[in-house]
Design a protein around this motif. Structure first.
Motif, PDB file in Angstrom:
ATOM      1  N   MET A  82       4.478  39.460  47.663  1.00  0.00           N
ATOM      2  CA  MET A  82       5.018  39.324  46.321  1.00  0.00           C
ATOM      3  C   MET A  82       5.636  38.127  45.858  1.00  0.00           C
ATOM      4  N   ASP A  83       4.520  37.176  45.087  1.00  0.00           N
ATOM      5  CA  ASP A  83       4.985  35.857  44.953  1.00  0.00           C
ATOM      6  C   ASP A  83       5.704  36.017  43.442  1.00  0.00           C
ATOM      7  N   PRO A  84       6.889  35.747  42.941  1.00  0.00           N
ATOM      8  CA  PRO A  84       7.594  35.956  41.777  1.00  0.00           C
ATOM      9  C   PRO A  84       6.909  34.769  40.836  1.00  0.00           C
ATOM     10  N   GLU A  85       6.390  33.740  41.427  1.00  0.00           N
ATOM     11  CA  GLU A  85       5.610  32.725  40.179  1.00  0.00           C
ATOM     12  C   GLU A  85       4.408  33.339  39.721  1.00  0.00           C
ATOM     13  N   GLN A  86       3.520  34.051  40.899  1.00  0.00           N
ATOM     14  CA  GLN A  86       2.470  34.723  40.316  1.00  0.00           C
ATOM     15  C   GLN A  86       2.533  35.825  39.559  1.00  0.00           C
ATOM     16  N   LEU A  87       3.601  36.691  39.663  1.00  0.00           N
ATOM     17  CA  LEU A  87       4.031  37.673  38.807  1.00  0.00           C
ATOM     18  C   LEU A  87       4.417  37.295  37.449  1.00  0.00           C
ATOM     19  N   LYS A  88       5.205  35.848  37.290  1.00  0.00           N
ATOM     20  CA  LYS A  88       5.307  35.355  36.056  1.00  0.00           C
ATOM     21  C   LYS A  88       4.071  35.011  35.459  1.00  0.00           C
ATOM     22  N   ILE A  89       3.124  34.350  35.876  1.00  0.00           N
ATOM     23  CA  ILE A  89       1.902  34.028  35.574  1.00  0.00           C
ATOM     24  C   ILE A  89       1.137  35.176  34.946  1.00  0.00           C
ATOM     25  N   MET A  90       1.136  36.475  35.595  1.00  0.00           N
ATOM     26  CA  MET A  90       0.382  37.587  35.170  1.00  0.00           C
ATOM     27  C   MET A  90       1.124  38.159  34.238  1.00  0.00           C
ATOM     28  N   GLY A  91       2.341  38.001  34.272  1.00  0.00           N
ATOM     29  CA  GLY A  91       3.270  38.466  32.920  1.00  0.00           C
ATOM     30  C   GLY A  91       3.092  37.650  31.679  1.00  0.00           C
ATOM     31  N   ASN A  92       2.897  36.165  31.835  1.00  0.00           N
ATOM     32  CA  ASN A  92       2.692  35.385  30.534  1.00  0.00           C
ATOM     33  C   ASN A  92       1.046  35.646  30.031  1.00  0.00           C
ATOM     34  N   GLU A  93       0.135  36.236  31.048  1.00  0.00           N
ATOM     35  CA  GLU A  93      -1.280  36.539  30.565  1.00  0.00           C
ATOM     36  C   GLU A  93      -1.188  37.947  29.720  1.00  0.00           C
ATOM     37  N   ASP A  94      -0.517  39.009  30.148  1.00  0.00           N
ATOM     38  CA  ASP A  94      -0.113  40.115  29.485  1.00  0.00           C
ATOM     39  C   ASP A  94       0.583  40.029  28.271  1.00  0.00           C
ATOM     40  N   TYR A  95       1.428  39.016  28.194  1.00  0.00           N
ATOM     41  CA  TYR A  95       2.237  38.773  26.728  1.00  0.00           C
ATOM     42  C   TYR A  95       1.252  38.173  25.772  1.00  0.00           C
ATOM     43  N   LYS A  96       0.532  37.309  26.511  1.00  0.00           N
ATOM     44  CA  LYS A  96      -0.410  36.649  25.164  1.00  0.00           C
ATOM     45  C   LYS A  96      -1.509  37.765  24.657  1.00  0.00           C
ATOM     46  N   ASN A  97      -1.612  38.790  25.595  1.00  0.00           N
ATOM     47  CA  ASN A  97      -2.564  39.887  25.317  1.00  0.00           C
ATOM     48  C   ASN A  97      -2.034  40.771  24.386  1.00  0.00           C
ATOM     49  N   GLY A  98      -0.818  40.756  24.223  1.00  0.00           N
ATOM     50  CA  GLY A  98      -0.149  41.865  23.670  1.00  0.00           C
ATOM     51  C   GLY A  98       0.353  42.978  24.493  1.00  0.00           C
ATOM     52  N   ASP A  99       0.154  43.087  25.671  1.00  0.00           N
ATOM     53  CA  ASP A  99       0.372  43.974  26.455  1.00  0.00           C
ATOM     54  C   ASP A  99       1.876  43.610  26.971  1.00  0.00           C
TER      55      ASP A  99
END
Length: 441
Positions: A82-99
């Motif tokens: 569980m790397d919080p920075e990696q989670l944030k990066i993944m969240g940013n990716e989803d956000y950009k994709n509208g998820d």
């Protein structure tokens, strides 16, 4: 939950994502704008929170982004590493994709690991906003600023939120603390909206309902499109013109939040005013129990609110009159029922439900012209009130006014094309009209 998952999945580093069947469709978000238009996302550049989110773009399929297996119902945020920075990066990716719902889950997972990182709170605010959960978004932005008082992105997001919620003073304050994130256009927009809001308040004081409707619409179109108080002012003005259906439509567009959350953000007095308008609208639309509940809630928040007090008295009187009238009507006491409905109409002369109910009594008593008049009055208030139109069609038929009856049934059929009762009524009315015309020939 995370700890339990990790204990039960020793050695498994595979990241999985939950089914997103509960994601709110963007088309259902009403007046919310897409993030690329600049709302809440910090000038549509949410991805600037972290520029290194490209290293995941080519690994979606092999990371199991949308696995259909029944064994993967857990968000991919829950992994053994569980790397919080990696989670944030993944969240940013989803956000950009509208998820947005999936982005929210990832940001929350990051916060669970590191609750004192302002960026995670700010990003969570952006996802909440995109999902229409504006008041929760405000709380997350506030928390981000508490953690990092000079966090420009959070200040700018909070300024955007307050602008849309109609609190221009707070919006301007946070724009001024947003550094390079904000510019003079943001502050200028907030000041312009404050002018509209002041005009709304002045128009209400002068009881200039036409001006109030116009200025409220200008404020909403100008950016305050999630401001409960502005919608309430517009609905109140429409009610004064007996445009009850339009007022109801306006309140449906307004941000629907619970009383406690509304009070926390706008204060008890403003919340009481909003609840009072909602009570009046509910009563006009026949939702008497809801009207009474909202009026009582308004009184608890502001016992000196005369409008709330009047709404509560009216709601009680009208609800009691309808219940009494309905009881008499069910046992065939039509005159007693008529008198009960009239008692309610003394408190609310334009109440469409009571007018329609009185029409039913008058029709039973053979007072067909008066029944038609009541139905017409109800339809002036609520043009889409099918029961009043059906009752008027029946009264026209009983009077032998078949052409008018046909017109009513045809309008009803457009609204309810599958209604068998309407179809049968229209068929009979057409046959009688044809016969009537043949006899004249």
């Amino acid at each position: 939950m995370i700890d339990e998952y990790q204990r039960n999945n020793n050695g498994n580093n595979h990241l999985v994502r939950a089914s997103s069947s509960n994601v709110m469709l963007y088309g259902n978000l009403g007046n919310l704008r897409q993030p690329q238009q600049g709302n809440y996302g910090g000038k549509a550049n949410h991805q600037r929170e972290d520029s290194n989110n490209n290293n995941n773009n080519n690994n979606k399929e092999k990371n199991g982004k949308y696995l259909n297996s029944a064994t993967t119902p857990i968000c991919r945020a829950l992994s053994t590493r569980m790397d919080p920075e990696q989670l944030k990066i993944m969240g940013n990716e989803d956000y950009k994709n509208g998820d947005f719902a999936e982005a929210l889950a990832l940001y929350e997972a990051a916060i669970a690991i590191d609750p004192n990182k302002a960026a995670y709170r700010s990003n969570k605010s952006a996802a909440l906003t995109a999902l229409g959960r504006l008041l929760e978004a405000v709380s997350e932005c506030k928390e981000a600023i508490r953690i990092e008082p000079n966090y420009h992105r959070a200040h700018h997001r909070l300024g955007n939120l307050y602008l849309r919620l109609g609190d221009m003073e707070k919006s301007i304050y946070h724009y001024k603390h947003a550094g390079p994130e904000a510019d003079h256009i943001d502050v200028s927009k907030a000041k312009s909206l404050q002018v509209y809001l002041n005009k709304c308040i002045e128009a209400r004081r002068l009881r200039d309902w036409n001006t109030l409707i116009k200025e409220a619409e200008a404020a909403i179109s100008g950016g305050a499109d999630s401001a409960p108080l502005i919608y309430a002012l517009q609905a109140e003005a429409l009610m004064k013109h007996n445009k009850h259906r339009e007022a109801d439509e306006v309140m449906k567009k307004s941000l629907n939040v619970d009383t406690d959350a509304c009070t926390k953000l706008f204060g008890p007095i403003s919340t009481a005013s909003i609840l009072t308008v909602r009570a009046h609208v509910d009563m006009a639309m026949g939702r008497f129990d809801d009207a009474l509940s909202k009026a009582q809630g308004a009184m608890r928040l502001d016992s000196n609110n005369k409008d709330a007090s009047m709404a509560m008295r009216k709601a009680r009187a009208v609800a009691a009159a309808r219940a009494k009238g309905n009881q008499h009507f069910k046992v065939g006491k039509f005159r007693d029922a008529l008198m009960a409905y009239e008692e309610g109409l003394e408190h609310d002369p334009h109440n469409s439900v009571l007018l329609c109910n009185r029409a039913a009594c008058r029709a039973k008593l053979g007072q067909l012209e008066k029944a038609i008049h009541d139905c017409s009055s109800a339809l002036n208030v609520r043009p889409d009130y099918a029961k009043a139109r059906l009752r008027r069609a029946d009264c026209y038929a009983k009077l032998g006014k078949w052409e008018a009856s046909v017109e009513e049934y045809e309008m009803l059929l457009k609204i309810s094309p599958q209604d068998e009762e309407v179809r049968q009524g229209l068929m009979e009315a057409k046959e009688r009209l044809k016969k009537q015309r043949d006899e004249k020939c």
